[in-house]
Scaffold this active site. Structure first.
Site, PDB file in Angstrom:
ATOM      1  N   ARG A  83       0.971  -1.153   0.340  1.00 41.15           N
ATOM      2  CA  ARG A  83      -0.100   0.114  -0.207  1.00 41.15           C
ATOM      3  C   ARG A  83       0.985   1.206  -0.137  1.00 41.15           C
ATOM      4  NH1 ARG A  83      -2.197  -3.835   3.638  1.00 41.15           N
ATOM      5  NH2 ARG A  83      -4.495  -4.054   3.576  1.00 41.15           N
ATOM      6  N   LYS A 111      -1.763  -2.457   7.691  1.00 43.40           N
ATOM      7  CA  LYS A 111      -3.277  -2.824   8.287  1.00 43.40           C
ATOM      8  C   LYS A 111      -3.242  -2.490   9.516  1.00 43.40           C
ATOM      9  CE  LYS A 111      -6.198  -0.615   5.271  1.00 43.40           C
ATOM     10  NZ  LYS A 111      -7.498  -1.375   4.586  1.00 43.40           N
ATOM     11  N   HIS A 137      -2.648   1.949  -5.961  1.00 39.69           N
ATOM     12  CA  HIS A 137      -3.438   2.002  -5.730  1.00 39.69           C
ATOM     13  C   HIS A 137      -3.366   0.317  -6.724  1.00 39.69           C
ATOM     14  CE1 HIS A 137      -5.780  -0.661  -3.179  1.00 39.69           C
ATOM     15  NE2 HIS A 137      -6.769  -1.008  -3.089  1.00 39.69           N
ATOM     16  N   ARG A 189      -0.415  -2.118  -6.794  1.00 39.50           N
ATOM     17  CA  ARG A 189      -0.766  -3.539  -5.723  1.00 39.50           C
ATOM     18  C   ARG A 189      -1.876  -3.500  -6.326  1.00 39.50           C
ATOM     19  NH1 ARG A 189      -1.145  -4.605  -0.829  1.00 39.50           N
ATOM     20  NH2 ARG A 189      -2.636  -5.138   0.095  1.00 39.50           N
ATOM     21  N   HIS A 242      -4.003  -8.447   3.270  1.00 35.18           N
ATOM     22  CA  HIS A 242      -5.585  -8.840   3.780  1.00 35.18           C
ATOM     23  C   HIS A 242      -5.934  -9.654   4.743  1.00 35.18           C
ATOM     24  CE1 HIS A 242      -5.958  -8.431  -1.271  1.00 35.18           C
ATOM     25  NE2 HIS A 242      -5.857  -7.203  -0.514  1.00 35.18           N
ATOM     26  N   TYR A 296      -9.821 -10.454  -6.545  1.00 29.90           N
ATOM     27  CA  TYR A 296      -9.480 -10.528  -7.869  1.00 29.90           C
ATOM     28  C   TYR A 296      -9.389 -11.533  -9.435  1.00 29.90           C
ATOM     29  CZ  TYR A 296      -6.462  -7.138  -5.703  1.00 29.90           C
ATOM     30  OH  TYR A 296      -6.541  -5.444  -5.073  1.00 29.90           O
TER      31      TYR A 296
END
Length: 196
Positions: free
Chosen positions: A25, A50, A122, A125, A148, A157
């Site tokens: 990210r 995250k 992004h 990514r 994730h 995806y």
């Protein structure tokens, strides 16, 4: 002046290769320090994603080479950030986008389809995720790679990957067309229907 251009080329190449290959990210890229990069055998980059979760992502030889070239550049004002701004602090998200815009503008001169597309960090990514998927990497590994939280995020995806769907279709046996014959009910069925 050529030293400044060389430095600019190194930072651009290193940052874009790192982003496209690792799928980090933009916030993770910005937060990287020089000591986040481990080169040589088992080369990888360590980041905090995250939820303050730390993860390591392997580096290709091309990304290693670009990062090695960038790390050999003299530091700006003793900067510890991997990609510092002109004052030696961390590059901002807008700074990353500006750097990306510069290289996308050059690429658009030679790649006509790119002219109608908006390219952001992004997008890089997403490109990394799609490349892993096309290489046959399992979705659970891609989820770990990208950091994730939920597998559902990674499964998006799969929905976007037309080639994967086409290869699944190719594995199916083709349906053989049955001869079109007229249906002839047996006597029991005719008796039942007559009784209604």
């Amino acid at each position: 002046m050529s030293e400044v251009l060389s430095e600019a080329a190194h930072i651009g190449q290193a940052l874009l290769l790192l982003a496209a290959q690792t799928g980090l990210r933009v916030s993770e890229i910005i937060d990287l320090d020089r000591d986040s990069v481990m080169l040589g055998h088992g080369a990888h980059v360590r980041c905090v994603g995250k939820g303050r979760k730390e993860r390591s992502t392997p580096l290709t030889k091309v990304a290693q080479q670009a990062l090695r070239g960038w790390l050999n550049e003299p530091r700006k004002r003793g900067a510890t950030a991997l990609f510092p701004n002109t004052h030696g602090g961390k590059l901002s998200a807008d700074g990353v986008q500006a750097l990306l815009n510069k290289y996308v503008a050059k690429a658009r001169e030679h790649c006509v389809p790119l002219r109608s597309k908006r390219v952001s960090p992004h997008v890089l990514r997403h490109s990394a995720a799609m490349e892993l998927l096309q290489a046959g990497v399992d979705c659970s590994v891609i989820a770990l790679w990208l950091g994730h939280e939920a597998m559902e995020t990674t499964l998006t995806y799969l929905h976007a990957h037309l080639e994967l769907k086409e290869s699944a279709l190719a594995k199916l046996k083709p349906y053989e067309r049955a001869k079109a014959e007229r249906f002839r009910p047996n006597d029991r069925l005719l008796e039942f229907l007559n009784a209604l």
